[in-house]
Design a protein around this motif. Sequence first.
Motif, PDB file in Angstrom:
ATOM      1  N   LEU A  73      -6.085  -3.009   5.949  1.00  0.00           N
ATOM      2  CA  LEU A  73      -5.428  -1.946   6.691  1.00  0.00           C
ATOM      3  C   LEU A  73      -4.167  -1.644   6.321  1.00  0.00           C
ATOM      4  O   LEU A  73      -3.778  -0.495   6.472  1.00  0.00           O
ATOM      5  N   LEU A  74      -3.486  -2.775   5.850  1.00  0.00           N
ATOM      6  CA  LEU A  74      -2.355  -2.487   5.405  1.00  0.00           C
ATOM      7  C   LEU A  74      -2.267  -1.430   4.257  1.00  0.00           C
ATOM      8  O   LEU A  74      -1.227  -0.816   3.841  1.00  0.00           O
ATOM      9  N   GLN A  75      -3.205  -1.783   3.499  1.00  0.00           N
ATOM     10  CA  GLN A  75      -3.334  -0.857   2.080  1.00  0.00           C
ATOM     11  C   GLN A  75      -3.443   0.516   2.682  1.00  0.00           C
ATOM     12  O   GLN A  75      -2.870   1.477   1.955  1.00  0.00           O
ATOM     13  N   GLY A  76      -4.260   1.025   3.621  1.00  0.00           N
ATOM     14  CA  GLY A  76      -4.306   2.184   3.976  1.00  0.00           C
ATOM     15  C   GLY A  76      -3.063   2.738   4.885  1.00  0.00           C
ATOM     16  O   GLY A  76      -2.727   3.953   4.505  1.00  0.00           O
ATOM     17  N   VAL A  77      -2.341   1.894   5.518  1.00  0.00           N
ATOM     18  CA  VAL A  77      -1.039   2.435   5.910  1.00  0.00           C
ATOM     19  C   VAL A  77      -0.173   2.853   4.738  1.00  0.00           C
ATOM     20  O   VAL A  77       0.657   3.839   4.902  1.00  0.00           O
ATOM     21  N   PHE A  78       0.202   2.123   3.844  1.00  0.00           N
ATOM     22  CA  PHE A  78       1.049   2.180   2.597  1.00  0.00           C
ATOM     23  C   PHE A  78       0.703   2.794   1.338  1.00  0.00           C
ATOM     24  O   PHE A  78       1.116   2.870   0.410  1.00  0.00           O
ATOM     25  N   ALA A  79      -0.896   3.170   1.503  1.00  0.00           N
ATOM     26  CA  ALA A  79      -1.349   3.726  -0.012  1.00  0.00           C
ATOM     27  C   ALA A  79      -0.572   4.856  -0.436  1.00  0.00           C
ATOM     28  O   ALA A  79      -0.516   5.280  -1.532  1.00  0.00           O
ATOM     29  N   GLU A  80      -0.230   5.832   0.490  1.00  0.00           N
ATOM     30  CA  GLU A  80       0.238   6.900  -0.145  1.00  0.00           C
ATOM     31  C   GLU A  80       1.754   6.915  -0.588  1.00  0.00           C
ATOM     32  O   GLU A  80       2.067   7.572  -1.845  1.00  0.00           O
ATOM     33  N   GLU A  81       2.500   5.942  -0.009  1.00  0.00           N
ATOM     34  CA  GLU A  81       3.936   5.632  -0.666  1.00  0.00           C
ATOM     35  C   GLU A  81       3.863   4.583  -1.802  1.00  0.00           C
ATOM     36  O   GLU A  81       4.682   4.960  -2.650  1.00  0.00           O
ATOM     37  N   TYR A  82       3.038   3.882  -2.001  1.00  0.00           N
ATOM     38  CA  TYR A  82       3.260   2.645  -2.845  1.00  0.00           C
ATOM     39  C   TYR A  82       1.668   2.573  -3.300  1.00  0.00           C
ATOM     40  O   TYR A  82       1.061   1.366  -3.001  1.00  0.00           O
ATOM     41  N   PRO A  83       1.115   3.362  -4.134  1.00  0.00           N
ATOM     42  CA  PRO A  83      -0.368   3.268  -4.459  1.00  0.00           C
ATOM     43  C   PRO A  83      -0.827   2.113  -5.329  1.00  0.00           C
ATOM     44  O   PRO A  83      -1.623   1.302  -4.900  1.00  0.00           O
ATOM     45  N   ARG A  87      -2.570  -1.437  -3.926  1.00  0.00           N
ATOM     46  CA  ARG A  87      -3.786  -2.098  -4.472  1.00  0.00           C
ATOM     47  C   ARG A  87      -3.879  -3.421  -4.756  1.00  0.00           C
ATOM     48  O   ARG A  87      -4.734  -4.127  -4.427  1.00  0.00           O
ATOM     49  N   ALA A  88      -2.709  -3.741  -5.330  1.00  0.00           N
ATOM     50  CA  ALA A  88      -2.563  -5.134  -6.005  1.00  0.00           C
ATOM     51  C   ALA A  88      -2.437  -6.192  -4.773  1.00  0.00           C
ATOM     52  O   ALA A  88      -3.164  -7.233  -4.485  1.00  0.00           O
ATOM     53  N   THR A  89      -1.527  -5.681  -3.897  1.00  0.00           N
ATOM     54  CA  THR A  89      -1.486  -6.722  -2.476  1.00  0.00           C
ATOM     55  C   THR A  89      -2.775  -6.588  -1.477  1.00  0.00           C
ATOM     56  O   THR A  89      -2.986  -7.765  -1.019  1.00  0.00           O
ATOM     57  N   ALA A  90      -3.462  -5.657  -1.728  1.00  0.00           N
ATOM     58  CA  ALA A  90      -4.919  -5.642  -0.992  1.00  0.00           C
ATOM     59  C   ALA A  90      -5.972  -6.742  -1.634  1.00  0.00           C
ATOM     60  O   ALA A  90      -6.451  -7.453  -1.058  1.00  0.00           O
ATOM     61  N   ILE A  91      -5.816  -6.525  -2.942  1.00  0.00           N
ATOM     62  CA  ILE A  91      -6.660  -7.491  -3.909  1.00  0.00           C
ATOM     63  C   ILE A  91      -6.204  -9.011  -3.515  1.00  0.00           C
ATOM     64  O   ILE A  91      -7.056  -9.880  -3.041  1.00  0.00           O
ATOM     65  N   VAL A  92      -4.940  -9.248  -3.715  1.00  0.00           N
ATOM     66  CA  VAL A  92      -4.186 -10.635  -3.181  1.00  0.00           C
ATOM     67  C   VAL A  92      -4.723 -11.014  -1.760  1.00  0.00           C
ATOM     68  O   VAL A  92      -5.104 -12.058  -1.442  1.00  0.00           O
ATOM     69  N   GLY A  93      -4.659  -9.907  -1.074  1.00  0.00           N
ATOM     70  CA  GLY A  93      -4.814 -10.490   0.688  1.00  0.00           C
ATOM     71  C   GLY A  93      -6.250 -10.662   0.836  1.00  0.00           C
ATOM     72  O   GLY A  93      -6.361 -11.811   1.718  1.00  0.00           O
ATOM     73  N   VAL A  94      -6.973 -10.007   0.242  1.00  0.00           N
ATOM     74  CA  VAL A  94      -8.516 -10.539   0.396  1.00  0.00           C
ATOM     75  C   VAL A  94      -8.867 -11.694  -0.231  1.00  0.00           C
ATOM     76  O   VAL A  94      -9.718 -12.563   0.346  1.00  0.00           O
TER      77      VAL A  94
END
Length: 103
Positions: A73-83, A87-94
């Motif tokens: 969800l956080l990836q979706g929120v911030f994807a436009e500003e910091y793509p 992506r890296a934080t989503a992988i680490v979060g998962v």
Amino acid sequence: MSKYRIAALFLILVPVAFNLAFFALGSAFEYPDILRQPTADILQKFSAGGSGLVTLWYVFALTALLTIPLALLLQGVFAEEYPELTRATAIVGVLAGLVQTLG
């Protein structure tokens, strides 16, 4: 409901649920202090806890698993500003959610 509100709800509810499950385990099973006891004592107390204690452990694991959709969800929120960063934080979060759940 917007993705921002959903992410905000998850940011509030997931940590609260995780801590409630942790404190419930602490009161029902003396977790994590019981881990310093001899194995026989731990297993005896676990066995005495019955299905209610097993359910608490499943709830605790489920709250850890909820960090995975939170990261996405956080990836979706911030994807436009910091793509790249999202992506890296989503992988680490998962991965963190999977490791915490398995632990």
